[in-house]
Design a protein around this motif. Structure first.
Motif, PDB file in Angstrom:
ATOM      1  N   ALA A 237      38.507  27.314  39.156  1.00 43.82           N
ATOM      2  CA  ALA A 237      39.570  28.860  38.383  1.00 43.82           C
ATOM      3  C   ALA A 237      39.897  30.049  40.129  1.00 43.82           C
ATOM      4  N   LEU A 238      38.787  30.679  40.070  1.00 39.72           N
ATOM      5  CA  LEU A 238      39.162  31.547  41.600  1.00 39.72           C
ATOM      6  C   LEU A 238      40.264  30.973  42.706  1.00 39.72           C
TER       7      LEU A 238
ATOM      8  N   ALA B 160      43.775  31.037  41.466  1.00 40.67           N
ATOM      9  CA  ALA B 160      43.955  32.200  41.477  1.00 40.67           C
ATOM     10  C   ALA B 160      44.560  32.714  41.946  1.00 40.67           C
ATOM     11  N   SER B 161      44.414  32.230  43.743  1.00 40.72           N
ATOM     12  CA  SER B 161      44.134  32.709  45.013  1.00 40.72           C
ATOM     13  C   SER B 161      45.767  32.828  45.262  1.00 40.72           C
ATOM     14  N   ALA B 162      46.308  34.666  45.749  1.00 44.73           N
ATOM     15  CA  ALA B 162      47.924  34.297  45.883  1.00 44.73           C
ATOM     16  C   ALA B 162      47.838  33.429  46.682  1.00 44.73           C
TER      17      ALA B 162
ATOM     18  N   ARG C  33      38.519  39.895  39.171  1.00 43.34           N
ATOM     19  CA  ARG C  33      37.913  39.714  40.306  1.00 43.34           C
ATOM     20  C   ARG C  33      38.388  39.492  41.810  1.00 43.34           C
ATOM     21  N   THR C  34      37.448  40.811  42.299  1.00 44.93           N
ATOM     22  CA  THR C  34      37.799  41.228  43.720  1.00 44.93           C
ATOM     23  C   THR C  34      36.874  40.173  44.640  1.00 44.93           C
TER      24      THR C  34
ATOM     25  N   GLU D  18      43.140  38.068  48.277  1.00 42.76           N
ATOM     26  CA  GLU D  18      44.082  38.290  46.912  1.00 42.76           C
ATOM     27  C   GLU D  18      42.863  36.875  46.279  1.00 42.76           C
ATOM     28  N   VAL D  19      43.286  37.288  44.479  1.00 46.07           N
ATOM     29  CA  VAL D  19      42.397  36.766  43.480  1.00 46.07           C
ATOM     30  C   VAL D  19      43.163  37.412  42.161  1.00 46.07           C
ATOM     31  N   GLY D  20      44.120  36.652  41.772  1.00 42.69           N
ATOM     32  CA  GLY D  20      43.857  36.477  39.858  1.00 42.69           C
ATOM     33  C   GLY D  20      42.661  36.557  38.994  1.00 42.69           C
ATOM     34  N   PRO D  21      43.086  37.258  37.693  1.00 40.75           N
ATOM     35  CA  PRO D  21      41.848  36.621  37.203  1.00 40.75           C
ATOM     36  C   PRO D  21      41.784  36.086  36.884  1.00 40.75           C
ATOM     37  N   VAL D  22      40.197  35.556  36.790  1.00 41.36           N
ATOM     38  CA  VAL D  22      39.438  34.233  36.647  1.00 41.36           C
ATOM     39  C   VAL D  22      38.797  34.456  34.925  1.00 41.36           C
TER      40      VAL D  22
END
Lengths: 109, 109
Positions: free
Chosen positions: A42-43, A46-48, B5-6, B12-16
């Protein structure tokens, strides 16, 4: 490949995966049968940047780099991520087609 | 529920999925990490009647009814099929929303 199946006397059943296809599909799902690997995939997904360095994956899951690398190898072997070595670090890209395809083959949706 | 998540300094990562969501998602995939259960769910999903009696599931997978019933319980517990007892026999309907939802939560697709 799907093969037609005849079942007992009365139940009509459409094509279902062959045994070898079922084994391949199960291998994809098995790789995701672990919450840490779910979070790692998932990470990355979801990474930009569309990819993540293993060095950025350790902190979010609170595990050592060797442990994260082990989990990532399971995902790579299942075809769910692609790995590229650049100098000191490994970078991972999602390859979620394997999951979408397995779900599609199983459900026909 | 997804939580932001940071990650480290630069990625940069979106919501997981949260840890509890990741555990729930992994439980669905883990139930499908077995080729026999993949075949059983595919059979039920492909049945023209929309459901199958346990008595019609034994022959296609070549296993005894107690063994098939065990596999079916794993699928029921994961929310992937629904079970209804009618007289002597148990009947199963697919509930593939659990799989589609888990795939969606993981991939965002």
């Amino acid at each position: 490949m799907s093969t037609p199946r005849t079942v007992a006397c009365c139940t009509e059943v459409g094509p279902v995966p062959s045994r070898s296809d079922a084994e391949r599909i199960a291998a994809v799902f098995k790789a995701l049968g672990d919450p840490t690997r779910v979070t790692l995939l998932a990470l990355i997904t979801a990474s930009a940047a569309g990819e993540m360095c293993v060095c950025d994956l350790t902190e979010p899951v609170g595990l050592s780099q060797p442990t994260v690398s082990h989990h990532m190898k399971v995902l790579v072997d299942a075809g769910l991520v692609q790995r590229e070595q650049r100098g000191r670090w490994a970078y991972y890209r999602p390859s979620i087609g394997a999951l979408v395809s397995a779900t599609h083959e199983l459900t026909g949706t």
